[in-house]
Enzyme design. Sequence first.
Site, PDB file in Angstrom:
ATOM      1  CG  ASP A 223      -4.864  -1.787   0.658  1.00 32.73           C
ATOM      2  OD1 ASP A 223      -5.344  -0.482   0.962  1.00 32.73           O
ATOM      3  OD2 ASP A 223      -4.633  -2.339  -0.429  1.00 32.73           O
ATOM      4  CD1 TRP A 224      -7.130   3.719   4.655  1.00 34.37           C
ATOM      5  CD2 TRP A 224      -4.723   3.380   3.705  1.00 34.37           C
ATOM      6  NE1 TRP A 224      -6.342   4.826   4.662  1.00 34.37           N
ATOM      7  CE2 TRP A 224      -5.104   4.681   3.853  1.00 34.37           C
ATOM      8  CE3 TRP A 224      -4.106   2.199   3.330  1.00 34.37           C
ATOM      9  CZ2 TRP A 224      -3.574   5.056   3.737  1.00 34.37           C
ATOM     10  CZ3 TRP A 224      -2.346   3.297   2.933  1.00 34.37           C
ATOM     11  CH2 TRP A 224      -2.224   4.675   3.216  1.00 34.37           C
TER      12      TRP A 224
END
Length: 759
Positions: A223-224
């Site tokens: 995930d970012w």
Amino acid sequence: MDVEAIVKKMTLEEKAAAVEGKLFWFTQAYPELGVPEVQVSDGPHGLRKMYGQGLTITSVCFPAACATACSFDTELMEKMGQALGKECQAEDVAVLLGPAVNIKRSPLCGRNFEYISEDPYVAGKMSAALIRGVQSENVGTSIKHFAANNQEFERMYGSSEVDERTLREIYFPAFEIAVKESDPWTVMCSYNRINGTYSSENPWLLNDVLRKEWGFKGLVMSDWGAVSDRIAGIAAGLDLDMPGSQGVNNESIVQAVRTGKLSEEALDTAVTNILNMVEKYVSHRGDGAADGKKAEYLLDRAADHALATEVAKECVVLLKNKEKVLPLAKEETVALIGGFAEKPRFQGGGSSHINSYKVVSALSVAEKYGAFTFNRGFSEKEDVIEEDLQREAVEAAEKADKIVVFAGLPDLFESEAYDREHMRLPACQNHLIEELLKTGKPVIVVLHNGSPVEMPWADEVDGIVEAYLGGDGIGEAVMDVLYGKVNPSGRLAESFPMKLSDNPSYLNFPGTEHKVNYAEGVFVGYRYYDTKQMEVRYPFGYGLSYTEFRYSNLRISRDTFTAAEGVTVSVDVTNIGDRAGKEVVQLYVSDKTGSAIRPVHELKGFCKLALEPGETKTAVFTLDKRAFAWYDVEDGDWRASNGTYVIEVGRSSREIEYTEEVHIIGTPEKPPVITPDVQMGELLRSPYTRDYAMELLKPFTVKFTRSDSETDEMVEAVMRFLPLRSLRSFQGVTNETVDELCKALQAHIDEQLKGAQSR
């Protein structure tokens, strides 16, 4: 692209750079090696492609997962996925970041609108269908967020403290089903820690479970901003760090390989997985068209908006219809009240927020349906009672035949990055509904929300329509349902508790000291409410129709079988009403073996049938071992124990039409562990030792015998929990005697096990 040859040509520095993103949404390009960059983009219910400084393209917003889950229609999900895949191809997007399948553990999770269900089977089957649809257009998906990411509070640091059985039975299956049935190109790991270890650097999660057990062959991305220790992540099986570190981690990766802290083989594996994904996408791009795209991939927003509207119509759930107040009639004058009628809340906030090119409100199409008036009644942005707005709404309602209130949660109430603080609607909305009830006119409430809300007026209003966040065509979809052009067929994919404190995670959400304890274990959602026989506002799987359905002729292929054989269940469903409709047939399994503490029942099959008036169709379910099994942590495997199970078929978790017992010749019960501490009740209960122990212990247990029957029952109860070593209390029983009894019992068990293996 010859991926293997390219990796061999790459320098160590190039490999280190390849395993992180470029410019937030792209993979790294190596033109001299024939490797282009490819773009990924947010989803999962629309294409949120970004360009420039924080700008997003105009796109179509399909219903969010909270809504589409209620369709219980895998074919519809696949069709929606195909449209999303074509949009990605038209915009040169290689991977759509979705679907999101995290379990709805608490109604307060700010991102619940993006998640599918509280039930892992529904989440798995519906997400697998969406993935198949998207990837049929040669666009990848990134199923997320793996794993146990069930809140926004401290999501980038907090640790989900959860036992393995609960992970295996509740929080893993949606991912497992999707991986095995639809082979997503990528899996996105979550921000959080699991039992102290970040998902992004968890070798058990990413390698042992995902790759080795489930057979995942694709790319694992973060995930970012989820990466803590990049070196540990690569070693654990995290291939791509998004959006990357702007090169900060590159030198540390190079040094880790040179010093032996990280094997170059692990780095090569990560690079290979990334390049395989790139090759899979670019190898099917273009056919010589002027813009490099196939003709069928030219973006058709109008067609996709129409499809989004049709999907929304399948998702609307009719929760209450007192004295058939719905559908509305064209000749009735209807007071439409609430700002959501004019500006519907059709999506949630955060990374999935779509710049929708066209939004259809109920008010904008109302004139096609009948006579109406409109008043805002309350602020849809602030929780403030505005006396003038309220008075005008009540005055208009008094002149109407029926009242439809468009209520719901404002944008600020639920979004990515934070959780809700309570389960209530804004007080100004509840107050207005109470005032409208005083008019004596029928009141129908339409809800625009991404997760359950408390409804203090539920028993008093005449109708309730759950529209959820139904995408940019929700206005038309809701009006079609209200006026009967569409027969509602949505069913709740989550339970609506009476109040927040009823939820099983209530005492352990969102946690303290950077930890959240999943103390409720496998008892999530209806598994808890139904087992506790607790009153709920609306149960899992619930929803009404404008027609009626009759169930008949339940058939089970065999009543006794091995877990490996499984069983087929079928039931006939007849539309006995006067209009066409769709019924969601649900199958639950109840374990009566007593081999483990389990929910009273669990959903193991669903089927949506479209039926004309008088028409009969058959719902067919095939149940395998997993439909009956629970996860035995000691054995590290799924166990379907010998004994009785009940097949339940019905229209919701609380409306079971048929039950039928079946018997599994399953995994043999474990024999008792023989030590001086073994309880005599265990010995007398186990099929391995029951008869033998009765004879062996008779000289000792006879000392407990009494003539009075009530006393016998008391003695039997005492013996049930009496350890074998307690026989030392009798005259003549020594430690050696107890040891000899143990040896005899163990020898008998070994003989039984040997005989079972030979058979």
